[in-house]
Design an enzyme around this catalytic site. Structure first.
Site, PDB file in Angstrom:
ATOM      1  N   CYS A 108      12.226  -7.281   1.403  1.00  0.00           N
ATOM      2  CA  CYS A 108      13.247  -6.305   1.810  1.00  0.00           C
ATOM      3  C   CYS A 108      13.708  -6.612   3.240  1.00  0.00           C
ATOM      4  O   CYS A 108      13.078  -7.392   3.970  1.00  0.00           O
ATOM      5  CB  CYS A 108      12.702  -4.885   1.702  1.00  0.00           C
ATOM      6  N   VAL A 158       0.868  -1.178   0.000  1.00  0.00           N
ATOM      7  CA  VAL A 158       0.000   0.000   0.000  1.00  0.00           C
ATOM      8  C   VAL A 158       0.904   1.227   0.000  1.00  0.00           C
ATOM      9  O   VAL A 158       1.569   1.521   1.010  1.00  0.00           O
ATOM     10  CB  VAL A 158      -0.941  -0.001   1.226  1.00  0.00           C
ATOM     11  N   GLU A 194       4.463  -7.920   2.653  1.00  0.00           N
ATOM     12  CA  GLU A 194       4.819  -8.902   3.683  1.00  0.00           C
ATOM     13  C   GLU A 194       4.473  -8.385   5.075  1.00  0.00           C
ATOM     14  O   GLU A 194       3.942  -9.106   5.913  1.00  0.00           O
ATOM     15  CB  GLU A 194       6.322  -9.212   3.638  1.00  0.00           C
ATOM     16  N   CYS A 238       5.021  -2.468   2.817  1.00  0.00           N
ATOM     17  CA  CYS A 238       5.193  -3.635   1.950  1.00  0.00           C
ATOM     18  C   CYS A 238       4.137  -4.701   2.231  1.00  0.00           C
ATOM     19  O   CYS A 238       3.614  -4.813   3.346  1.00  0.00           O
ATOM     20  CB  CYS A 238       6.557  -4.278   2.180  1.00  0.00           C
TER      21      CYS A 238
HETATM   22  N1  THU Z   1       7.624  -3.922  -1.765  1.00  0.00           N
HETATM   23  C1  THU Z   1       6.967  -4.916  -1.098  1.00  0.00           C
HETATM   24  O1  THU Z   1       5.734  -4.949  -1.051  1.00  0.00           O
HETATM   25  N2  THU Z   1       7.723  -5.864  -0.477  1.00  0.00           N
HETATM   26  C2  THU Z   1       9.092  -5.860  -0.404  1.00  0.00           C
HETATM   27  O2  THU Z   1       9.670  -6.669   0.278  1.00  0.00           O
HETATM   28  C3  THU Z   1       9.848  -4.864  -1.168  1.00  0.00           C
HETATM   29  C4  THU Z   1       9.061  -3.829  -1.870  1.00  0.00           C
HETATM   30  C5  THU Z   1       6.835  -2.877  -2.430  1.00  0.00           C
HETATM   31  C6  THU Z   1       6.956  -1.530  -1.802  1.00  0.00           C
HETATM   32  C7  THU Z   1       6.611  -0.633  -2.965  1.00  0.00           C
HETATM   33  O3  THU Z   1       5.209  -0.448  -3.011  1.00  0.00           O
HETATM   34  C8  THU Z   1       7.034  -1.402  -4.191  1.00  0.00           C
HETATM   35  O4  THU Z   1       7.239  -2.742  -3.756  1.00  0.00           O
HETATM   36  C9  THU Z   1       8.303  -0.899  -4.847  1.00  0.00           C
HETATM   37  O5  THU Z   1       9.320  -0.796  -3.954  1.00  0.00           O
END
Ligand code: THU
Length: 129
Positions: free
Chosen positions: A89, A46, A58, A56
């Site tokens: 991440c 979101v 997760e 993120c």
């Molecule tokens: N993002 C995630 O949802 N999970 C991660 O572990 C890394 C990045 C999302 C955050 C953002 O909305 C998009 O990916 C680009 O970074």
């Protein structure tokens, strides 16, 4: 993990991904965690106009599980509709490790899936003795 549980986990990550709010990066992510109760909690990324307030997929899934009274996570699946797998991440790995041991981290993309272990992706976590 049973094949049926794995399928439910991947389906939940996929379904959550379809709700991604990512107008800034156009990078959709879906995640699903299997809790010790057997229940599955999903989450998607979101984003926010401030960028920094983005959360993120997760971490959404983990906080949903914990908010419902779960404190032990047995597996996580992460799905991205892209050609390459997206690794969680560092912040998500740290948050996940608060409620998980060396669990399977199942990554899936349009081409297939690969399973890692949490401690392989996060060999040392802040707070370990
Ligand atoms: N993002 C995630 O949802 N999970 C991660 O572990 C890394 C990045 C999302 C955050 C953002 O909305 C998009 O990916 C680009 O970074």
């Amino acid at each position: 993990m049973e094949e049926e549980t794995l399928e439910r986990l991947l389906d939940a990550a996929n379904e959550a991904c379809s709700h991604s709010y990512s107008p800034y990066s156009n990078f959709a992510v879906g995640a699903a965690v299997l809790a010790a109760s057997g229940r599955i909690y999903s989450g998607t990324n979101v984003e926010n106009a401030s960028y920094g307030a983005t959360i993120c997929a997760e971490r959404v899934a983990v906080v949903k599980a914990v908010s419902e009274g779960e404190n032990k996570i047995l597996a996580i699946a992460v799905y991205t509709p892209s050609a390459s797998l997206a690794f969680p991440c560092g912040m998500c790995l740290q948050v996940l490790s608060e409620f998980a041991e060396d669990i399977p981290v199942i990554l899936a993309d349009e081409g297939g899936m690969k399973t890692y272990r949490l401690y392989e992706l996060l060999p040392h976590r802040f707070g370990e003795q």
